[in-house]
Design an enzyme around this catalytic site. Structure first.
Site, PDB file in Angstrom:
ATOM      1  CD  GLU A 246      -2.870  -1.130   0.043  1.00 58.38           C
ATOM      2  OE1 GLU A 246      -3.149  -0.042  -0.490  1.00 58.38           O
ATOM      3  OE2 GLU A 246      -3.324  -2.209  -0.369  1.00 58.38           O
ATOM      4  CG  ASP A 324       2.581  -6.774  -5.918  1.00 59.96           C
ATOM      5  OD1 ASP A 324       2.044  -6.386  -4.860  1.00 59.96           O
ATOM      6  OD2 ASP A 324       2.022  -7.551  -6.723  1.00 59.96           O
TER       7      ASP A 324
END
Length: 395
Positions: A246, A324
């Site tokens: 996030e 990611d």
């Protein structure tokens, strides 16, 4: 096409899940897709209703009102009718499908309270915005441009208010009590240069069993929000890996990119709205008043947004891959994120395969199998889909 694809895929060897969960997640997806098909047909019917008769009915009902009052009343009627039509689908999804697959924790009383609060807030914001936009249409040259500025500013304002004002109306947010975990999260935030209002736990389990976490708000209103269900299922390291992902969105300014992209699409929509031919209103059988201009905009907006969905979804999927990669970099390894993603798929019963067109239009996240491969997971079989599934993709 999605239902046909998943119906075939569920008979293939399971990936990421136990055989029982694999079949259950496929049935859950198919059940939801069937409801979406019926809902889409109803949406199309209500669309035809508004064009053929409904807008003329509202116009006739409100023609003798002050233009600004007419706009407010017309928009509210439009929203209420659409809400009544869509409510049965929300009830069925929550209390039949989600109940059957053990996701739903909500009660009828809580559901009704949510609907009332959400409805009041929607009508309040819609009424104020309708009044302001109608005034602009009546009094300002190039009204479509200044209406766009106003609507876009309101959307940004709602993003600012959501985590600290709107969300607490529906859920309880409490500071994270686990001091050791909070210290780890604070260190992670400092490493990424993320200044937040705090780390909060949301009581999502009173409505739903799914796992999630998010960073809410922009500017000084930013806060880290963890679902209480997530804390129960993930280890500290897995949770830190999810938060690192996030933070990747924050580091790459994805929220600002998304706001800018939405602003561009809204600008195009308002430009078209401001240059609609007068004949269109005559064909529908309504006057070219601020009220009817806004109702046509609300009616055509979902169609307009659908055209841009593949582009928006493509950008979003690319952002997920970048987040990611950032998570691996800041967290120090990919193992914890891989483990967390597998748990999220399993607990949320997210069937990991989809028809190619579903991915293109509706998937804001890449298929989890692709994400795991990109993260270097050696346990994901690199197998080609069988010919039956390929044939389904070519439909």
């Amino acid at each position: 096409m999605q239902i046909g694809y998943v119906s075939r895929a569920k008979d293939a060897p399971p990936v990421l899940m136990k055989p029982s969960t694999w079949m259950k997640s496929a049935r859950y997806l198919i059940s939801n897709e069937r409801v979406k098909i019926v809902e889409a047909l109803v949406d199309y019917a209500i669309f035809i209703f508004w064009l053929a008769w409904g807008l003329h009915w509202i116009d006739t009902l409100t023609w003798n009102m002050d233009p600004i009052v007419q706009a407010v009343v017309a928009v509210d009627i439009f929203l209420v009718v659409n809400y009544i039509v869509e409510l049965p689908f929300a009830i069925y999804t929550t209390f039949v499908i989600d109940e059957r697959f053990k996701f739903n924790h909500s009660t009828p009383e809580l559901f009704i309270k949510d609907q009332i609060k959400g409805g009041i807030m929607t009508l309040l914001f819609a009424s104020l915005l309708a009044a302001a936009v109608s005034w602009i249409i009546i009094n300002v040259p190039m009204w479509w441009f200044f209406s766009f500025i106003l609507v876009f500013a309101v959307l940004v304002l709602l993003n600012l208010l959501y985590p600290t004002v709107i969300a607490p109306m529906f859920n309880t947010f409490t500071p994270l009590e686990n001091e050791l975990l909070r210290e780890k999260i604070d260190n992670l935030l400092k490493k990424s240069g993320f200044k937040s209002e705090g780390v909060y736990v949301m009581d999502s389990s009173k409505r739903d069993a799914r796992l999630n976490a998010y960073f809410g708000g922009i500017g000084k209103s930013k806060r880290v929000v963890l679902f209480d269900t997530l804390l129960e299922k993930l280890t500290d390291n897995e949770l830190l890996a999810v938060l690192s992902h996030e933070l990747g969105h924050f580091k790459h300014r994805d929220i600002y990119k998304n706001i800018a992209m939405l602003g561009g699409i809204l600008f195009a929509g308002f430009y078209i709205l401001g240059h609609l031919p007068a004949n269109l209103f005559l064909e529908i059988g309504v006057m070219q008043t601020p009220a009817m201009i806004m109702l046509i905009f609300l009616l055509l907006l979902p169609v307009f947004m659908f055209v841009f969905m593949p582009v928006m979804s493509l950008v979003s999927r690319r952002n997920e891959y970048e987040a990611d990669r950032y998570a691996v970099q800041v967290h120090g390894n990919s193992t914890d994120l891989i483990s967390a993603l597998k748990k999220l798929v399993d607990e949320n019963k997210s069937f990991p395969k989809s028809h190619i067109l579903t991915k293109i239009f509706y998937h804001s996240h890449p298929p989890v199998i692709d994400r795991l491969k990109a993260l270097g997971d050696k346990n994901i079989p690199d197998e080609k889909e069988d010919e039956a599934l390929k044939g389904e993709c070519n439909l």
